[in-house]
Each structure stands twice: as C-alpha cells, then as structure tokens.
Design an enzyme around this catalytic site. Sequence first.
Site: not given
Length: 354
Positions: A182, A234
């Site tokens: 990763s 948001k």
Amino acid sequence: MEFLTEYGLFLAKVVTFVVAALVIISVIVSAAHKDRDDHGGDGELKIRKLNDSYTKLRESIQARLMSDGERKAAAKARKKEEKARKKAEKAKGKQSEPVKEESARVFVLDFDGDIKASDNDQLRRSITAVLSIADPEKDEVVIRLESGGGLVHAYGLAAAQLDRIRGKGIRLTACVDKVAASGGYMMACVADRIVASPFAVLGSIGVVAQLPNFHRLLKKNDVDVEVLTAGEHKRTLTMFGENTEKGREKFLADLEDTHVLFKEYVSERRPEVDIAEVANGDIWFGSRALEVKLIDEIKTSDEYLIEACDRADVVSVSYQRKRSLAEKLGLATSAALEHSVWRLLSALRKQNIQ
C-alpha cells in the site's frame, strides 16, 4: 474454587493497574515529544560506515577460527600494513601530489513505517543532509523500507521526500526485506530499482476506509445526535448520525479517485508494470512480485549492501532526536511494565495449557 476466584480478581486488578500505568506514561511521553517537536526539536545525525562494521565482523569470525599463533601473526601483519599505509600517505602529502579522487558512496537510510508514517521527519532530515553532499555522477542512496502502509497523505509526503532524491539525479535503490505494501509500495516505486527478499510482501495497490456507526444504538437509547455542516460534502459519513446513500456514494467516489491517483503514481514511476493487473489490492510475495515486475531483483538488503562495500564507501545516515531525561525514564518504565505484563500473560497461558 474460592481461592481461584480471589486470585482471578487480584490478577485482574494487577493487569488493570499495569495497563493504566502504561497509558499514563505513554500520554506523558507523547506530550513531551509533541512539545519538543512544536519547538523545533533537538537531534543529531548519526553516521556509521558499514564497510568497517562488515570488516570487523569478518575479522572477528576469522580470529575465532585461528589458533593463538595464527591470531598473533595476523594481528602483527595488520599492524605492519597499517603502518606502511600511514607512511605512504604521509610521503604523498609531502610531495604535494594531486588529491586522490573520492570513491563512490552509498548512503543508507532506514524507514520503519507505522500507520501515520511517523518516521517522516527523520527521513526528511536525513535526505536533506545527504542531498547537501551527494554527487549525482557516482553516489547512490539506498532506502531500507519496511511498511504495510497507512494514511494516504502521510505516505504521500514520505514518497515525495524520496522523489527529492530522484529529482537531484541521484540513483535510488529500495530494499525490502519484509513488507512494502500500500503506502509502503508507493514509497518503494519511487526508486530506480527495487530489491526484495524472496518472501517479502509487496503490492496492495488499493485504498480502504472503514468506520463504525453507532446511530442505531444511540437511537435505541433515545440519544439524538445532530451533525451540522456548511457545504454539501463537508461530512459524507459520520460515526454517530444517520448515514445516507448519497453520502456513501460521495465517500466511495473519493476512494475511487484516490485509487486512480495511486495507480497513476505507480504507472509514472514503473511504466513496465501492467497496472490493470496489479492494482486490484492484491499482494505478492517477492518471487511472484518479480514476475509481475513490481520489483527488479530478489536479494536481501544485507546481500545488496555487502556487495556495495566492494565498490563504494557504504554509510548509514539517520537523524535521531535527543530525548530528555524524563522521556528516557518514561520509556524505560513503560518497557519494564510491558515486559512484566507479557511475562504474566505467558505464565497464565502455560497454566491454562497444563
């Protein structure tokens, strides 16, 4: 039975106390660490020539295999050679001969990554020091990398630090002995060459995110949670409020976009890789990773560096922050308590087995 019950309660209290002590000490040490970092920190570069370390190791083994007479003769021969070398250097100095060209250097950096890529600051400072003296024509940087990945922005910064080396035209080699997955592989793919041990774990080119949601539990207990935002996106998903399908779709879209950026990053730095084949989140062990071109060679970091000692001066470079006395005491106490807990748990496990 009553004795066992009382003993179990006593044991639970002891474990609880030890764990609580560990937490308190960790908080104190972390606070001290943060305070020092906020004020610029205080540390120094540690430089160690690995050629000397490997030479001493070889000489130590050879000495143990020799008889007393052979050992004395070898020591006498080394002293004679050293004396002759110093005499020759002194004579050259008097003759004002041209300065001998410096040999090539291999600078060795280490990165042991956690989920937050906490080694970022150490890596940044070490790279800055190396770039101030490295010669693109003959020097090389080796990064011994161990990481299973973590936060995207943290590993993005760590990879960007390694990109500084490539940007200066200095050859960069990544050595992976255990894992570079990763975010760890994001860092490794920056290198001109990736060397890995046969069973090192590589790849995992994907993105994952997970979070618990307590909305139903809170609702069941008549607890309301209000999530107030300004801006449509948001807050897409929340741990306490009720998540919507629209929020999930936006969250997934962000994950997909991050995955696309990850794939583009790997493709730019390793164009020979079939990104469609390897960017599905799978991992490969070293030998298999070589087949899909995630790496360039099967070799441990020790093999690579020992071979490098024959052609260059191999120098380990690391930035180490100086710890205050309070931090040292806190870490020592923490380590002692942790050791005690492990011994206690091991003893209990043995009793259960018996």
